[in-house]
Scaffold this active site. Structure first.
Site, PDB file in Angstrom:
ATOM      1  N   ARG A 112       0.855  -1.201   0.000  1.00  0.00           N
ATOM      2  CA  ARG A 112       0.000   0.000   0.000  1.00  0.00           C
ATOM      3  C   ARG A 112       0.884   1.243   0.000  1.00  0.00           C
ATOM      4  O   ARG A 112       0.573   2.248  -0.617  1.00  0.00           O
ATOM      5  CB  ARG A 112      -0.973   0.016   1.183  1.00  0.00           C
ATOM      6  CG  ARG A 112      -1.748   1.329   1.278  1.00  0.00           C
ATOM      7  CD  ARG A 112      -3.028   1.290   2.110  1.00  0.00           C
ATOM      8  NE  ARG A 112      -2.947   0.465   3.296  1.00  0.00           N
ATOM      9  CZ  ARG A 112      -2.222   0.770   4.384  1.00  0.00           C
ATOM     10  NH1 ARG A 112      -1.515   1.894   4.429  1.00  0.00           N
ATOM     11  NH2 ARG A 112      -2.202  -0.053   5.412  1.00  0.00           N
ATOM     12  N   TYR A 138     -17.107  17.070 -14.936  1.00  0.00           N
ATOM     13  CA  TYR A 138     -17.536  15.671 -14.984  1.00  0.00           C
ATOM     14  C   TYR A 138     -18.606  15.431 -13.903  1.00  0.00           C
ATOM     15  O   TYR A 138     -18.455  15.900 -12.761  1.00  0.00           O
ATOM     16  CB  TYR A 138     -16.306  14.790 -14.739  1.00  0.00           C
ATOM     17  CG  TYR A 138     -16.593  13.319 -14.700  1.00  0.00           C
ATOM     18  CD1 TYR A 138     -16.974  12.638 -15.844  1.00  0.00           C
ATOM     19  CD2 TYR A 138     -16.496  12.611 -13.508  1.00  0.00           C
ATOM     20  CE1 TYR A 138     -17.243  11.286 -15.804  1.00  0.00           C
ATOM     21  CE2 TYR A 138     -16.761  11.255 -13.459  1.00  0.00           C
ATOM     22  CZ  TYR A 138     -17.134  10.594 -14.613  1.00  0.00           C
ATOM     23  OH  TYR A 138     -17.402   9.255 -14.563  1.00  0.00           O
ATOM     24  N   ASP A 154      -8.281  19.043 -14.607  1.00  0.00           N
ATOM     25  CA  ASP A 154      -8.601  17.670 -14.999  1.00  0.00           C
ATOM     26  C   ASP A 154      -8.250  17.562 -16.489  1.00  0.00           C
ATOM     27  O   ASP A 154      -8.955  18.101 -17.340  1.00  0.00           O
ATOM     28  CB  ASP A 154     -10.090  17.402 -14.736  1.00  0.00           C
ATOM     29  CG  ASP A 154     -10.506  15.984 -15.093  1.00  0.00           C
ATOM     30  OD1 ASP A 154      -9.828  15.357 -15.935  1.00  0.00           O
ATOM     31  OD2 ASP A 154     -11.515  15.504 -14.554  1.00  0.00           O
ATOM     32  N   LYS A 194      -9.389   6.542 -19.393  1.00  0.00           N
ATOM     33  CA  LYS A 194      -9.771   7.042 -20.718  1.00  0.00           C
ATOM     34  C   LYS A 194      -8.578   6.908 -21.676  1.00  0.00           C
ATOM     35  O   LYS A 194      -8.123   5.820 -21.926  1.00  0.00           O
ATOM     36  CB  LYS A 194     -10.295   8.468 -20.583  1.00  0.00           C
ATOM     37  CG  LYS A 194     -11.289   8.655 -19.414  1.00  0.00           C
ATOM     38  CD  LYS A 194     -12.591   7.893 -19.578  1.00  0.00           C
ATOM     39  CE  LYS A 194     -13.425   7.813 -18.302  1.00  0.00           C
ATOM     40  NZ  LYS A 194     -13.751   9.075 -17.652  1.00  0.00           N
TER      41      LYS A 194
HETATM   42  C1  PLP Z   1     -14.164   9.507 -16.355  1.00  0.00           C
HETATM   43  C2  PLP Z   1     -13.773  10.843 -15.866  1.00  0.00           C
HETATM   44  C3  PLP Z   1     -13.496  11.073 -14.515  1.00  0.00           C
HETATM   45  C4  PLP Z   1     -13.639   9.985 -13.450  1.00  0.00           C
HETATM   46  O1  PLP Z   1     -12.744   8.969 -13.609  1.00  0.00           O
HETATM   47  P1  PLP Z   1     -13.018   7.425 -13.173  1.00  0.00           P
HETATM   48  O2  PLP Z   1     -11.790   6.748 -13.597  1.00  0.00           O
HETATM   49  O3  PLP Z   1     -14.259   6.983 -13.877  1.00  0.00           O
HETATM   50  O4  PLP Z   1     -13.213   7.456 -11.688  1.00  0.00           O
HETATM   51  C5  PLP Z   1     -13.079  12.331 -14.139  1.00  0.00           C
HETATM   52  N1  PLP Z   1     -12.965  13.334 -15.039  1.00  0.00           N
HETATM   53  C6  PLP Z   1     -13.246  13.161 -16.337  1.00  0.00           C
HETATM   54  C7  PLP Z   1     -13.116  14.310 -17.281  1.00  0.00           C
HETATM   55  C8  PLP Z   1     -13.666  11.915 -16.798  1.00  0.00           C
HETATM   56  O5  PLP Z   1     -13.974  11.765 -18.101  1.00  0.00           O
END
Ligand code: PLP
Length: 379
Positions: free
Chosen positions: A46, A98, A172, A197
């Site tokens: 961890r 998001y 982000d 993504k």
């Molecule tokens: C998918 C997404 C998230 C969240 O991520 P997870 O891996 O699903 O927890 C945050 N910000 C954006 C822009 C996203 O497309």
């Protein structure tokens, strides 16, 4: 070294024991100590894990940051950054975030005592107004490009404003990836990713990451990664790092395909809007050229005949799959009004520009002519 080289080599070298070019996955949860407290820098997975460290070193380099902490999901990374704040601290939420980020803010962190102000538009002045409305502004959170309307935010202007208020800036960077946009070089303090993504890139792993401008900025994030146990497993780290190796070639293809498709869409009947930052008529086209290397793989379209037409379109596509998420090699489409943004009241949705006919396309790396033909037949 250039981006493409670092994506393949940083944080990774051949295994000294066997010469294996791809280092082994370290699944061990614990590490043998020579005598109590005498060890090779690893005690318990961890806290430290070689496979995770390899991914973190590579991502820190690609974002142009000092250090990175990897997480079990994008939202776990988001949670760690929010937990650095204290009750009563002020937080500026970007005009378009998001959905999961909003849910975490409103259902967990506002009741806990975070004071949240929302920027009313993508304009830097709107972020500045939100900053000035807070008693104790500490953090500004933005996305660019945004979801689902593909707006852009001027990262440098918002960072300058936030720093005048002594607030930190989190970008982000999930939609753009470090290949297309480098928020830390534009003044941000943290770049956050859902590695689920484009970075993973194959729709087969959930993960997240935070890259900080300085070691010192990452310290509290790393503390929470370990203390709250927000870590990704070694196999997940391995899959994300494998994705990074092809990020540059995939993004080039995503961008080229999206540009070709966007231009073709402009000629098709039945659409009232085509939103892509690479089109000269996009309101943020000039900002996109300044702030990004290319325009990304996300397109939004608006079907002129509204809700039913959009739903019908989503069932008629053959290569595009109707599914949430984005950034994989395969093309996806989604209908935000009935999927990701269904919980937003209809009037609110329309006020934000999310009309009933809106469809979001994540353009994959298949053959562009096939993708154009698929959309044409579905329309
Ligand atoms: C998918 C997404 C998230 C969240 O991520 P997870 O891996 O699903 O927890 C945050 N910000 C954006 C822009 C996203 O497309």
């Amino acid at each position: 070294m250039k981006f493409e080289t670092r994506a393949i080599h940083t944080g990774q070298s051949a295994d000294p024991t066997t010469g294996a070019v791809i280092p082994p996955l370290y699944l061990s949860t614990t590490y043998q100590q020579e005598s109590p407290g005498v060890h090779k820098g690893y005690e318990y997975s961890r806290s430290q894990n070689p496979t995770r460290e390899s991914l973190e070193a590579c991502l820190a380099s690609l974002e142009g940051g000092a250090a990175c902490a990897a997480f079990s999901s994008g939202l776990a990374a988001t949670n760690a950054l929010l937990q650095m704040l204290r009750p009563g601290d002020g937080f500026v939420a970007g005009h378009d975030l998001y959905g999961g980020t909003f849910r975490l803010l409103h259902s967990v962190f506002e009741p806990w005592g975070l004071e949240v102000a929302r920027a009313e538009s993508a304009k830097p002045e709107a972020y500045e107004r939100a900053l000035s409305s807070l008693q104790r502004p500490r953090m500004v959170w933005l996305e660019s490009p945004t979801n689902p309307l593909i707006d852009l935010v001027d990262i440098r202007a918002v960072s300058d404003a936030a720093h005048r208020y002594n607030a930190q800036v989190v970008v982000d960077n999930t939609f753009a990836t470090p290949y297309l946009q480098q928020p830390l070089a534009l003044g941000a303090d943290y770049a956050l990713h859902s590695t689920t993504k484009y970075l993973g890139g194959h729709s087969d792993v959930i993960g997240g990451a935070v890259v900080a401008r300085t070691e010192e900025l990452l310290e509290p994030v790393r503390y929470l990664q370990n203390t709250a146990g927000l870590i990704p497993g070694p196999l997940d780290c391995y899959l994300v790092q494998r994705g990074l190796k092809t990020l540059a070639v995939r993004m080039d293809r995503h961008c080229a395909n999206a540009m070709q498709l966007a231009e073709a869409l402009c000629e098709m009947k039945g659409l009232s809007r085509v939103i892509y930052p690479g089109l000269p008529d996009h309101p943020d086209h000039a900002l996109a050229k300044r702030q990004m290397r290319a325009f990304g793989g996300m397109i939004a379209i608006e079907l002129a005949d509204g809700f039913e037409a959009a739903k019908a379109f989503c069932t008629k596509v053959r290569i595009f799959s109707l599914a949430e998420s984005l950034g994989g090699v395969e093309s996806l489409c989604s209908h935000p009004p009935s999927m990701t943004h269904a919980s937003v009241p209809a009037a609110d949705r329309r006020a934000r520009g999310i009309s009933d006919g809106l469809v979001r396309l994540s353009v994959g790396i298949e053959d562009a002519d096939d993708l154009v033909a698929d959309i044409r037949q579905a329309l």
